[in-house]
Design an enzyme around this catalytic site. Sequence first.
Site, PDB file in Angstrom:
ATOM      1  N   ASP A  12     -37.662  15.987  50.157  1.00  0.00           N
ATOM      2  CA  ASP A  12     -36.619  14.943  50.608  1.00  0.00           C
ATOM      3  C   ASP A  12     -37.607  14.360  51.946  1.00  0.00           C
ATOM      4  O   ASP A  12     -39.358  14.490  51.480  1.00  0.00           O
ATOM      5  CB  ASP A  12     -36.175  16.653  52.304  1.00  0.00           C
ATOM      6  CG  ASP A  12     -35.852  16.244  53.216  1.00  0.00           C
ATOM      7  OD1 ASP A  12     -34.502  15.620  52.930  1.00  0.00           O
ATOM      8  OD2 ASP A  12     -36.396  16.614  53.963  1.00  0.00           O
ATOM      9  N   ASP A  14     -38.447  12.591  55.958  1.00  0.00           N
ATOM     10  CA  ASP A  14     -38.730  13.607  56.965  1.00  0.00           C
ATOM     11  C   ASP A  14     -39.160  15.417  57.220  1.00  0.00           C
ATOM     12  O   ASP A  14     -37.833  15.491  56.885  1.00  0.00           O
ATOM     13  CB  ASP A  14     -37.443  13.573  58.314  1.00  0.00           C
ATOM     14  CG  ASP A  14     -37.584  12.193  58.121  1.00  0.00           C
ATOM     15  OD1 ASP A  14     -38.278  11.187  58.836  1.00  0.00           O
ATOM     16  OD2 ASP A  14     -36.062  11.260  57.963  1.00  0.00           O
TER      17      ASP A  14
END
Length: 221
Positions: A12, A14
């Site tokens: 992922d 952020d």
Amino acid sequence: MTPFRPDAVLFDLDGTLLDSAPDFHRILNQLRQEQKLTPLDYDQVRQQVSNGAAAMIQQAFGSLRNSSELEQLQQQLLQRYQDNPAQDSILFDGMETQLQTLEQAKIPWGIVTNKPERFCIPILQQLILDGRCGVLICPDHVSKRKPDPEGLFLACEKLNSRPDRCLYVGDHVRDIEAGQNAGMITVGALYGYLDKSDQPQHWNADLLIQHPDELTDWLKL
């Protein structure tokens, strides 16, 4: 779980690969200053980053503005962020070492995120990651966002890797659910943007890490 050598590692963005909270904190407080409001505490903003722009605006202005005003503020936030999405953002401590370790072992890595491509491309370019990232999958490239596994399947296809031979690392329950739905080994990043209400011990991730170094040490490379 027994360490193994994956065919690919997907992250992922952020709260997992990138610490983008400083940029959102800066912009939100710019907006609050213009509204004659006191600054937000950094930790308040940090806990909401993974929940998206709408959640951050709701936190910053929700009790003070109507829905139309909140929408306008959200668009201002996104426009200012797009103008300079990585002024203060950096890789999390230990992440550069992890990426270098994967690259030296000839294991491709990539990103599967719910952040739109218009933000991601400039960030990767500014941090000089665009030539290193093997695949970038954004909502622009799929019909369903995480926790649907479509993006993870697409990333594996582009990397010519089998999902059951890949890791997915994320800091939110939807990341772990997406990885599980894709049949991947899942890693929960506890150093990321967890809210006080999050319960990562109940995510059923295959591995929980407090620092990227723990994953580097766990992988059999």
